[in-house]
Design an enzyme around this catalytic site. Structure first.
Site, short mmCIF file in Angstrom:
data_model
loop_
_atom_site.label_atom_id
_atom_site.label_comp_id
_atom_site.label_asym_id
_atom_site.label_seq_id
_atom_site.Cartn_x
_atom_site.Cartn_y
_atom_site.Cartn_z
N ARG A 5 80.84 -13.23 45.55
CA ARG A 5 81.17 -12.13 44.64
C ARG A 5 82.34 -11.36 45.22
O ARG A 5 82.79 -11.64 46.33
CB ARG A 5 79.95 -11.19 44.56
CG ARG A 5 79.51 -10.75 45.96
CD ARG A 5 78.46 -9.67 45.95
NE ARG A 5 77.80 -9.53 47.24
CZ ARG A 5 78.22 -8.77 48.24
NH1 ARG A 5 79.34 -8.08 48.12
NH2 ARG A 5 77.54 -8.70 49.37
N GLY A 16 72.92 -6.81 52.39
CA GLY A 16 72.89 -5.38 52.67
C GLY A 16 72.23 -5.04 54.00
O GLY A 16 71.74 -3.93 54.18
N ARG A 64 84.32 3.66 54.20
CA ARG A 64 83.36 3.85 53.11
C ARG A 64 82.88 5.30 53.13
O ARG A 64 82.29 5.75 54.11
CB ARG A 64 82.16 2.92 53.28
CG ARG A 64 82.51 1.46 53.16
CD ARG A 64 81.27 0.59 53.02
NE ARG A 64 81.60 -0.82 53.16
CZ ARG A 64 80.80 -1.80 52.79
NH1 ARG A 64 79.61 -1.54 52.27
NH2 ARG A 64 81.15 -3.06 52.94
N GLU A 72 77.44 -16.32 56.83
CA GLU A 72 76.99 -16.34 55.43
C GLU A 72 78.17 -16.29 54.49
O GLU A 72 79.29 -15.97 54.88
CB GLU A 72 76.04 -15.16 55.13
CG GLU A 72 76.72 -13.80 55.11
CD GLU A 72 76.02 -12.81 54.18
OE1 GLU A 72 75.24 -13.22 53.29
OE2 GLU A 72 76.28 -11.60 54.33
N GLU A 93 81.69 -15.07 55.83
CA GLU A 93 81.54 -14.16 56.97
C GLU A 93 81.27 -14.96 58.24
O GLU A 93 80.51 -15.93 58.23
CB GLU A 93 80.39 -13.18 56.71
CG GLU A 93 80.67 -12.25 55.53
CD GLU A 93 79.68 -11.10 55.41
OE1 GLU A 93 80.05 -10.08 54.83
OE2 GLU A 93 78.53 -11.24 55.88
N LYS A 131 78.52 -2.24 56.91
CA LYS A 131 79.89 -1.95 57.28
C LYS A 131 80.23 -0.49 56.99
O LYS A 131 79.83 0.05 55.96
CB LYS A 131 80.83 -2.87 56.51
CG LYS A 131 80.57 -4.33 56.82
CD LYS A 131 81.06 -5.24 55.71
CE LYS A 131 80.59 -6.66 55.96
NZ LYS A 131 80.76 -7.51 54.75
P1 ADP Z 1 79.84 -6.27 51.29
O1 ADP Z 1 79.09 -7.52 51.68
O2 ADP Z 1 80.54 -6.32 50.00
O3 ADP Z 1 80.63 -5.74 52.40
P2 ADP Z 1 77.37 -4.99 51.32
O4 ADP Z 1 76.81 -6.14 52.06
O5 ADP Z 1 77.18 -3.63 51.88
O6 ADP Z 1 78.88 -5.14 51.03
O7 ADP Z 1 76.76 -5.09 49.87
C1 ADP Z 1 77.38 -4.46 48.77
C2 ADP Z 1 76.36 -3.76 47.96
O8 ADP Z 1 75.45 -4.69 47.43
C3 ADP Z 1 75.55 -2.76 48.72
O9 ADP Z 1 75.27 -1.70 47.84
C4 ADP Z 1 74.29 -3.53 49.09
O10 ADP Z 1 73.18 -2.66 49.20
C5 ADP Z 1 74.14 -4.44 47.90
N1 ADP Z 1 73.61 -5.77 48.22
C6 ADP Z 1 74.14 -6.71 49.01
N2 ADP Z 1 73.43 -7.82 49.00
C7 ADP Z 1 72.38 -7.60 48.17
C8 ADP Z 1 71.27 -8.38 47.71
N3 ADP Z 1 71.09 -9.62 48.11
N4 ADP Z 1 70.41 -7.82 46.86
C9 ADP Z 1 70.59 -6.56 46.44
N5 ADP Z 1 71.61 -5.79 46.81
C10 ADP Z 1 72.50 -6.29 47.67
P1 ADP Z 2 73.79 -9.50 55.27
O1 ADP Z 2 73.57 -10.58 54.25
O2 ADP Z 2 72.70 -8.50 55.28
O3 ADP Z 2 75.16 -8.96 55.18
P2 ADP Z 2 74.63 -11.03 57.61
O4 ADP Z 2 74.08 -12.37 57.92
O5 ADP Z 2 76.00 -10.99 57.03
O6 ADP Z 2 73.61 -10.25 56.67
O7 ADP Z 2 74.60 -10.14 58.91
C1 ADP Z 2 74.88 -8.77 58.87
C2 ADP Z 2 75.30 -8.28 60.24
O8 ADP Z 2 74.23 -8.49 61.19
C3 ADP Z 2 76.49 -9.01 60.85
O9 ADP Z 2 77.72 -8.48 60.43
C4 ADP Z 2 76.24 -8.78 62.33
O10 ADP Z 2 76.62 -7.49 62.72
C5 ADP Z 2 74.74 -8.89 62.44
N1 ADP Z 2 74.34 -10.29 62.73
C6 ADP Z 2 73.94 -11.23 61.83
N2 ADP Z 2 73.64 -12.40 62.45
C7 ADP Z 2 73.85 -12.20 63.76
C8 ADP Z 2 73.72 -13.03 64.94
N3 ADP Z 2 73.30 -14.29 64.88
N4 ADP Z 2 74.02 -12.48 66.15
C9 ADP Z 2 74.45 -11.20 66.23
N5 ADP Z 2 74.59 -10.38 65.18
C10 ADP Z 2 74.30 -10.86 63.95
MG MG Z 3 76.88 -10.07 55.39
#
Ligand code: ADP
Ligand code: ADP
Ligand code: MG
Length: 458
Positions: A293, A165, A339, A289, A275, A237
């Site tokens: 789910r 998130g 969204r 990552e 991702e 997103k």
């Molecule tokens: P997606 O990865 O499906 O595009 P998000 O990253 O926004 O969507 O996460 C989907 C929902 O799950 C959001 O409401 C976010 O706040 C929640 N969420 C994502 N990862 C976690 C986590 N590790 N723990 C708790 N809530 C999470």
């Molecule tokens: P989450 O589990 O919160 O979704 P992510 O690792 O997927 O975290 O990263 C969320 C967002 O943060 C990515 O979509 C990107 O926009 C930014 N991000 C993450 N890692 C990097 C990186 N190494 N360099 C630049 N942007 C990053």
């Molecule tokens: Mg992510």
């Protein structure tokens, strides 16, 4: 072993989506709800509903004992976790299985391995998938983080191993920033995930976020092509597309093949997403990552390919083989999702949960509205602000944007603020129209007043 009575341990629009999938499969649906959610749409649509506790998520949607008790009391044979809440908790999966129920998702071991971002990076490297240069494992001290950052070069991202998130992430441009931001990221991760473990990655400048949808049955795995989710605010997103207009066919194939290799390497079962960040100038992609789910943005892939991802995950977790081979999965046209959140985009996205006094939904060919609203519905203030998603599909990206504008114009939700004006402003922007953006594009665009100006004029 096929699933017959499915318990849905989630809320909001994804609960509605799962109830509908169960109905289409002829499966009896049992909807869990907190005391604040007794009149939500999924409760009305499901065959049965059961309260799992008070409004705070800790006492209901995150309460493993309460969920299992309710699932057993209602005679469920499987639990669908949706997204968020307990969907990526190995402890929850183990408790579900110990109760003799099926978890609609991968095994606890797979979640442990791929849900921890550091372990997932290692699994990706082992499967030959490129990762963003960074620390080999968790960093144990600020001094270690500094030394790694000096090796890989600033700016760096400090990231929570357990993150999700968009939380627990900081960007550091200098050693000083790293020293002051690492403790902040740790505290945020501890509060949000109960795990303050951190790792360090090179910050990629202006990347595009591209992800690959995969499906597995524990042996075979297939991909359903990619999505692009580069329009982000606070690393969350806002607008998602399938496919990614910036990819050439050769890169798309390599990217999707890398995702399937990784899914097979971990014997993946269910629906999952890998991702990546894509460096457009270098035409290079890096794994960041895996989400083990169903994802919020899964409908764009469903519109693009015609695959019902939720039905498929229920079937394979009930013991079936994948119902399709890779050759049978094809893509047509272009799809976009936005969204819709109960927030005021003109007031720095302040949450604005109101009562839906009237509702006019968009419709038509290639238009889908996944939501949990009904007239008279009071949006509870206890949970995240996502109200639903408007999804469109058309032959070309241009036509899809046009269709999105029409759908958002047709949509009327009275009684609450929504982020629809943001999406309309984005759809009208020449860069968005040209597909010319990256993950760091939207925030400066907002700061430059693009939204306010158009809002004032309207
Ligand atoms: P997606 O990865 O499906 O595009 P998000 O990253 O926004 O969507 O996460 C989907 C929902 O799950 C959001 O409401 C976010 O706040 C929640 N969420 C994502 N990862 C976690 C986590 N590790 N723990 C708790 N809530 C999470
Ligand atoms: P989450 O589990 O919160 O979704 P992510 O690792 O997927 O975290 O990263 C969320 C967002 O943060 C990515 O979509 C990107 O926009 C930014 N991000 C993450 N890692 C990097 C990186 N190494 N360099 C630049 N942007 C990053
Ligand atoms: Mg992510």
């Amino acid at each position: 072993m096929a699933i017959q009575r499915l318990f849905i341990a989630n809320r909001g629009e994804i609960a509605v989506r799962i109830v509908r999938a169960a109905q289409a499969l002829g499966i009896h649906s049992i909807q869990a709800h907190s005391e604040a959610d007794s009149d939500m749409l999924a409760v009305k649509l499901a065959d049965e509903a059961v309260s799992i506790g008070p409004a705070p998520a800790k006492e209901s949607y995150l309460n493993i004992d309460a969920i299992l008790q309710a699932a057993k009391a209602t005679g469920a044979d499987a639990i669908h976790p949706g997204y968020g809440f307990l969907s990526e908790s190995p402890a929850f999966v183990r408790a579900v299985e110990a109760s003799g129920l099926i978890f609609v998702g991968p095994s606890a071991d797979t979640i442990e391995r791929m849900g921890d971002k550091v372990a997932a990076r290692q699994a990706a490297e082992a499967a030959g998938v490129p990762v963003v240069p960074g620390s080999d494992g968790r960093v144990e001290s600020v001094a270690e983080a500094v030394s790694i950052a000096e090796q890989i070069g600033f700016p760096v991202m400090i990231k929570a191993a357990a993150g999700g998130g968009g939380r627990g992430i900081r960007v550091a441009k200098t050693v000083e920033e790293l020293k002051s931001l690492a403790p902040q990221a740790k505290a945020e991760a501890e509060a949000a995930f109960g795990d303050g473990g951190l790792y360090v990655e090179r910050a990629i400048l202006s990347p595009r976020h591209i992800e690959v949808q995969i499906l597995g049955d524990g042996e075979a795995a297939v991909h359903c092509f990619e999505r692009e989710c580069s329009l982000q605010r606070r690393r969350q997103k806002v607008w998602e597309e399938a496919g990614a207009a910036c990819l050439d066919e050769k890169t798309r194939e390599a990217l999707c093949a890398s995702a399937v290799a990784l899914a097979k390497a971990v014997n993946y079962r269910g629906a999952g997403t890998l991702e990546y960040l894509f460096d457009e100038a270098a035409n290079e992609f890096f794994f960041i990552e895996m989400n083990t789910r169903i994802q919020v943005e899964h409908p764009v892939t469903e519109m693009l390919t015609g695959v019902d991802l939720v039905a498929e995950m229920i079937n394979v977790c009930g013991g079936a083989k994948l119902s399709m081979t890779q050759d049978e999965i094809t893509r047509t046209g272009h799809s976009i999702e936005v969204r819709l959140c109960a927030e005021d985009p003109y007031m720095d996205f302040m949450p604005w949960p109101g009562q839906v006094t009237s509702l006019k939904m968009p419709s038509g060919e290639g238009v889908r509205f996944d939501h949990f609203l009904s007239e008279g519905y009071q949006i509870p203030p206890f949970y995240d602000s996502l109200l639903g998603k408007v999804i469109v599909h058309a032959e070309t990206r241009d036509a899809a944007i046009d269709k999105l504008v029409n759908a958002l114009t047709e949509l009327e939700i009275a009684g609450t603020k929504t982020t629809a004006p943001l999406h309309l402003a984005l759809a009208a922007d020449p860069n968005v129209r040209a597909g010319d953006f990256h993950t760091q594009w939207l925030e400066p665009w907002l700061e430059a007043g693009n939204l306010t100006a158009k809002g004032d004029a309207a």
